[in-house]
Each structure stands twice: as structure tokens, then as C-alpha cells.
Design an enzyme around this catalytic site. Structure first.
Site, PDB file in Angstrom:
ATOM      1  N   ARG A 106       0.849  -1.190   0.000  1.00  0.00           N
ATOM      2  CA  ARG A 106       0.000   0.000   0.000  1.00  0.00           C
ATOM      3  C   ARG A 106       0.888   1.244   0.000  1.00  0.00           C
ATOM      4  NH1 ARG A 106      -5.287  -1.768   1.777  1.00  0.00           N
ATOM      5  NH2 ARG A 106      -6.285  -1.682  -0.237  1.00  0.00           N
ATOM      6  N   ASP A 114      -3.373  -1.378  -7.255  1.00  0.00           N
ATOM      7  CA  ASP A 114      -3.987  -1.896  -6.027  1.00  0.00           C
ATOM      8  C   ASP A 114      -5.362  -2.528  -6.274  1.00  0.00           C
ATOM      9  OD1 ASP A 114      -3.413  -1.171  -2.798  1.00  0.00           O
ATOM     10  OD2 ASP A 114      -5.408  -1.838  -3.361  1.00  0.00           O
ATOM     11  N   TYR A 212      -2.886   0.773   8.090  1.00  0.00           N
ATOM     12  CA  TYR A 212      -3.984  -0.106   8.509  1.00  0.00           C
ATOM     13  C   TYR A 212      -4.314   0.097   9.991  1.00  0.00           C
ATOM     14  CZ  TYR A 212      -3.669  -2.920   4.249  1.00  0.00           C
ATOM     15  OH  TYR A 212      -3.706  -3.355   2.957  1.00  0.00           O
TER      16      TYR A 212
HETATM   17  P1  NAD Z   1      -9.317  -2.212   5.591  1.00  0.00           P
HETATM   18  O1  NAD Z   1     -10.212  -2.906   4.627  1.00  0.00           O
HETATM   19  O2  NAD Z   1      -8.180  -2.969   6.189  1.00  0.00           O
HETATM   20  O3  NAD Z   1     -10.203  -1.658   6.825  1.00  0.00           O
HETATM   21  C1  NAD Z   1     -11.313  -0.808   6.597  1.00  0.00           C
HETATM   22  C2  NAD Z   1     -11.362   0.274   7.631  1.00  0.00           C
HETATM   23  O4  NAD Z   1     -11.788  -0.279   8.881  1.00  0.00           O
HETATM   24  C3  NAD Z   1     -10.025   0.974   7.909  1.00  0.00           C
HETATM   25  O5  NAD Z   1     -10.171   2.359   7.657  1.00  0.00           O
HETATM   26  C4  NAD Z   1      -9.766   0.661   9.374  1.00  0.00           C
HETATM   27  O6  NAD Z   1      -9.106   1.725  10.036  1.00  0.00           O
HETATM   28  C5  NAD Z   1     -11.178   0.469   9.899  1.00  0.00           C
HETATM   29  N1  NAD Z   1     -11.241  -0.249  11.187  1.00  0.00           N
HETATM   30  C6  NAD Z   1     -10.533  -1.339  11.583  1.00  0.00           C
HETATM   31  N2  NAD Z   1     -10.858  -1.684  12.849  1.00  0.00           N
HETATM   32  C7  NAD Z   1     -11.845  -0.815  13.244  1.00  0.00           C
HETATM   33  C8  NAD Z   1     -12.601  -0.683  14.429  1.00  0.00           C
HETATM   34  N3  NAD Z   1     -12.420  -1.472  15.475  1.00  0.00           N
HETATM   35  N4  NAD Z   1     -13.510   0.314  14.481  1.00  0.00           N
HETATM   36  C9  NAD Z   1     -13.694   1.151  13.425  1.00  0.00           C
HETATM   37  N5  NAD Z   1     -13.014   1.068  12.284  1.00  0.00           N
HETATM   38  C10 NAD Z   1     -12.089   0.096  12.185  1.00  0.00           C
HETATM   39  O7  NAD Z   1      -8.781  -0.850   4.985  1.00  0.00           O
HETATM   40  P2  NAD Z   1      -8.452  -0.461   3.502  1.00  0.00           P
HETATM   41  O8  NAD Z   1      -9.666   0.027   2.810  1.00  0.00           O
HETATM   42  O9  NAD Z   1      -7.752  -1.595   2.877  1.00  0.00           O
HETATM   43  O10 NAD Z   1      -7.462   0.785   3.718  1.00  0.00           O
HETATM   44  C11 NAD Z   1      -6.453   0.756   4.711  1.00  0.00           C
HETATM   45  C12 NAD Z   1      -5.470   1.891   4.500  1.00  0.00           C
HETATM   46  O11 NAD Z   1      -4.684   1.692   3.349  1.00  0.00           O
HETATM   47  C13 NAD Z   1      -6.074   3.254   4.331  1.00  0.00           C
HETATM   48  O12 NAD Z   1      -5.246   4.179   5.014  1.00  0.00           O
HETATM   49  C14 NAD Z   1      -5.994   3.530   2.876  1.00  0.00           C
HETATM   50  O13 NAD Z   1      -5.981   4.911   2.559  1.00  0.00           O
HETATM   51  C15 NAD Z   1      -4.662   2.891   2.596  1.00  0.00           C
HETATM   52  N6  NAD Z   1      -4.499   2.519   1.196  1.00  0.00           N
HETATM   53  C16 NAD Z   1      -3.359   2.895   0.559  1.00  0.00           C
HETATM   54  C17 NAD Z   1      -3.167   2.540  -0.772  1.00  0.00           C
HETATM   55  C18 NAD Z   1      -1.908   2.932  -1.483  1.00  0.00           C
HETATM   56  O14 NAD Z   1      -1.246   3.866  -1.082  1.00  0.00           O
HETATM   57  N7  NAD Z   1      -1.526   2.205  -2.525  1.00  0.00           N
HETATM   58  C19 NAD Z   1      -4.123   1.791  -1.424  1.00  0.00           C
HETATM   59  C20 NAD Z   1      -5.286   1.422  -0.734  1.00  0.00           C
HETATM   60  C21 NAD Z   1      -5.452   1.777   0.585  1.00  0.00           C
END
Ligand code: NAD
Length: 362
Positions: A106, A114, A212
Site C-alpha cells: 500500500r 492496487d 492499517y
Molecule cells: P481495511 O479494509 O483494512 O479496513 C477498513 C477500515 O476499517 C479501515 O479504515 C480501518 O481503520 C477500519 N477499522 C478497523 N478496525 C476498526 C474498528 N475497530 N472500528 C472502526 N473502524 C475500524 O482498509 P483499507 O480500505 O484496505 O485501507 C487501509 C489503508 O490503506 C487506508 O489508510 C488507505 O488509505 C490505505 N491505502 C493505501 C493505498 C496505497 O497507497 N496504494 C491503497 C489502498 C489503501
């Protein structure tokens, strides 16, 4: 489908010959004829496997297929190593190179590759549409001759890629949106999409977790559950998206919380494949408890095969651009952090640090 005819054209521009299994694109409305017109060779599965240096697929090939691959062949697919550890071990012993598309780091340079983000975008969008069609009420506010209809209230648990997409769509449909997350970084994003971020003090964050979420303390969980319970009672729809990579999804909606929700409300649990954010969720099932409909579904992209395949294909092409040299040869440069992080096994060894951590390999 991993690659649509439009993306075959782009692959050919990279100097690559493309072989497609007969009828493979049918679910995504792509016929063998359109593949042929875009310059791909269509043939039997066994011939595709025999002729290719690299095999692209959405899901890993079947266990029985592994023996038919040549040593050194590259498989590129979503692997889910924690669940498919036995499959991966067989592929390693057979000498295959496996690129796990779900492990693409990420990092900014890998954003265009991604696949998880692409699939989460679809899930967030579809979850809101499904909730809106099941809800026995309107989403937007209506001022009509028959009186004023209040807007629906949507609660979103988790503001990652799927959650933020859900905020955007629910707002576009006119709902009032509230959001919980444990990462304070998403507060501004939620606000900019028109949602209200509900902050629970004391969330644990870890800069080393790569953006994450991490497991929370018992005290935090109790505080968060109380607040979620209150907001759920006021909500018409709850969209659950909270996940912690490599672990069971956090349980945020207890049975008592569901019992306190309004009859007719809808819960869509996108975290169902990892246990669900709602205690009552049943994966791949739709149930009704005290008048509340609960849908456990993590695989919305398969309901949108055309654009899911288009996004998947574009992500793969962006990955291949850093793996194919100017003469069209495949080069697996394990010094590149994206390739290294994505390569699960190569030359009978585990490569990716994340896979080693997931499978407890020293
Ligand atoms: P994910 O599917 O792992 O989780 C979804 C969301 O659930 C996250 O925002 C997480 O903080 C939240 N969460 C987890 N436990 C929780 C709880 N107990 N209560 C409330 N919320 C909770 O997340 P994702 O969509 O895969 O994204 C994760 C991170 O990766 C983000 O910061 C996103 O911006 C980043 N990201 C970066 C790239 C990149 O730079 N290439 C690509 C995709 C995502």
C-alpha cells in the site's frame, strides 16, 4: 475475468502475446470473438497453461491444476495466503512463482496496481445501492404534497476504501451519514465527503501498520460499542467495512445493538468473510432478525463483472509495466519493493515478508 479485450490491446502494446481460455470472459460479457478481434489467441485451458510464461487469473487455479504447471511458470492472482496456505505450499514445492495481487504494498507508487482498492470501491458502492433498494423508506429528503419525508440515516463502520466510497454514494443519494473509524487520519476525508466523523477517544494507532488499523484495548472497545449502539438505534442503514489485515474482523454490532434497531433497518456486512462486524452476520446469507435485514456479503465485485474486470485488468497491466522490459521479456526484479512484497513464492522459497509473517515462517 482478469483481462478484458480492451486491456488485451494494451498488453500487446507492451510486446506480450496473450492466450485466453475459451469462454473465459462470458460472465463479464466478453466473447471469444471480441478477444480474437483484440489480438488474443483463444484456446483450451490446457493449451493456455502450456503456452504461457505467466498465468493471470482472479482466483488461484485449482489444487489439481498445480501438477500441470511447468516449474518456473509464474501465476498472478489474488491468493489470500492465510486461507490458502496449503495451496501455496503445494505451489512452492512444485517450483512455481506466485505473485499474490492482494499483497501489493500500500505505497503511493503502487496505487495504480492496487486490486484490493478497486474491489473495495465496488463493494462500497454496491453495498449502499443494495441497502437503498431493501430499505422500506427513501434515502433523500422529500418535500411533497403528501408531506415531508425525512432523509435516511446511514451509519458506516470503517472508513477505508470501501467505507469512504459508501459515504460518497450514500451522500449522493441524499442520506445523512455518520462514520466510525479508529484511524484519526480519515476524519478530514469523511468530512470532505459530507459525512460526520464520530470520534471515540483513546484509539490505538501504529505508524508501522502501513496505514492499517490495529487491535484496540478492551476499554476502547467498550466505549466504542456504547456509542455505536446509540448511533445504530437512530440509523436506518448500517454498512460494516471494518477490518484488520490478517485477523478476524472486529465485532462492533452486538446482538443487543441489532435488537435495539428500528424494524425495517438494513445492515450490510462487507466484513462477513472474515467473521463480520455484526455478531449475527452469516457469511453469504440474508437473514432477518426482529425486522432488521442483515446481509453478509464480501463479494460484491462478482455482481459487477464488467467494471470489476476492467479495474482488475488495468491494475494488472500497471503491475506488468514494471515487470516487462522494452523487448517484451518478463523480468522478476526482486530488488523492487513492489515485486518483492507481491512475490509469495519463487524458486521454492517464500519471498514476501508479509507472507512469512502470516504463515509464521522464519
Ligand atoms: P481495511 O479494509 O483494512 O479496513 C477498513 C477500515 O476499517 C479501515 O479504515 C480501518 O481503520 C477500519 N477499522 C478497523 N478496525 C476498526 C474498528 N475497530 N472500528 C472502526 N473502524 C475500524 O482498509 P483499507 O480500505 O484496505 O485501507 C487501509 C489503508 O490503506 C487506508 O489508510 C488507505 O488509505 C490505505 N491505502 C493505501 C493505498 C496505497 O497507497 N496504494 C491503497 C489502498 C489503501
Amino acid at each position: 475475468m482478469a483481462i478484458l479485450p480492451g486491456e488485451v490491446v494494451l498488453l500487446k502494446k507492451l510486446g506480450v502475446e496473450v492466450f485466453v481460455e475459451f469462454h473465459a470472459g462470458e460472465r463479464a460479457f466478453a466473447s471469444d470473438k471480441t478477444y480474437q478481434a483484440s489480438g488474443a489467441h483463444t484456446s483450451e485451458r490446457k493449451d493456455v497453461m502450456l503456452n504461457s510464461e505467466m498465468l493471470l487469473s482472479v482466483n488461484p487455479p485449482l489444487d489439481d491444476d498445480i501438477a500441470s504447471f511447468r516449474e518456473g511458470q509464474i501465476l498472478c492472482s489474488v491468493i489470500n495466503p492465510s486461507e490458502n496456505n496449503i495451496w501455496l505450499e503445494k505451489a512452492r514445492l512444485h517450483g512455481l512463482t506466485v505473485l499474490a495481487l492482494d499483497l501489493i504494498p500500500r505505497i503511493t507508487r503502487a496505487q495504480s496496481m492496487d486490486i484490493l482498492s478497486s474491489m473495495a470501491t465496488i463493494s462500497g458502492y454496491k453495498a449502499v445501492l443494495e441497502a437503498a433498494s431493501l430499505l422500506p423508506r427513501f434515502f433523500p429528503m422529500f418535500m411533497s404534497a403528501a408531506g415531508t419525508i425525512k432523509p435516511a440515516r446511514v451509519l458506516i463502520l470503517g472508513a477505508g476504501v470501501a467505507g469512504l466510497q459508501a459515504v460518497a454514494i450514500a451522500r449522493k443519494l441524499g442520506a445523512v451519514v455518520e462514520v466510525f473509524d479508529v484511524r484519526s487520519a480519515v476524519k478530514e476525508e469523511v468530512k470532505s465527503l459530507g459525512g460526520k466523523f464520530i470520534e471515540v477517544e483513546g484509539a490505538k494507532e501504529d505508524a508501522l501498520a502501513g496505514g492499517y488499523a490495529v487491535e484496540q484495548s478492551e476499554e476502547f472497545k467498550n466505549k466504542q460499542q456504547d456509542l455505536i449502539q446509540k448511533r445504530s438505534e437512530a440509523a436506518d442503514v448500517v454498512i460494516c467495512t471494518a477490518q484488520i489485515p490478517g485477523r478476524k474482523a472486529p465485532v462492533l454490532l452486538l446482538k443487543e445493538t441489532v435488537n435495539g434497531m428500528k424494524p425495517g433497518s438494513v445492515i450490510i456486512d462487507l466484513a462477513s468473510s472474515t467473521g463480520g462486524n455484526c455478531e449475527l452476520t452469516k457469511d453469504n446469507e440474508r437473514i432477518v432478525v426482529n425486522g432488521v435485514t442483515i446481509i453478509g456479503k464480501s463479494d460484491y465485485p462478482s455482481d459487477m463483472p464488467s467494471d470489476a474486470s476492467k479495474m482488475f485488468g488495468n491494475n494488472i497491466i500497471n503491475l506488468l509495466k514494471i515487470m516487462i522490459d522494452k523487448d517484451g521479456n518478463l523480468v522478476l526484479n526482486l530488488m523492487d519493493d513492489i515485486i518483492n512484497g507481491t512475490t509469495a513464492v519463487h524458486k521454492k522459497e517464500y519471498i514476501s515478508q508479509r507472507v512469512k509473517q502470516m504463515l509464521n515462517i522464519k
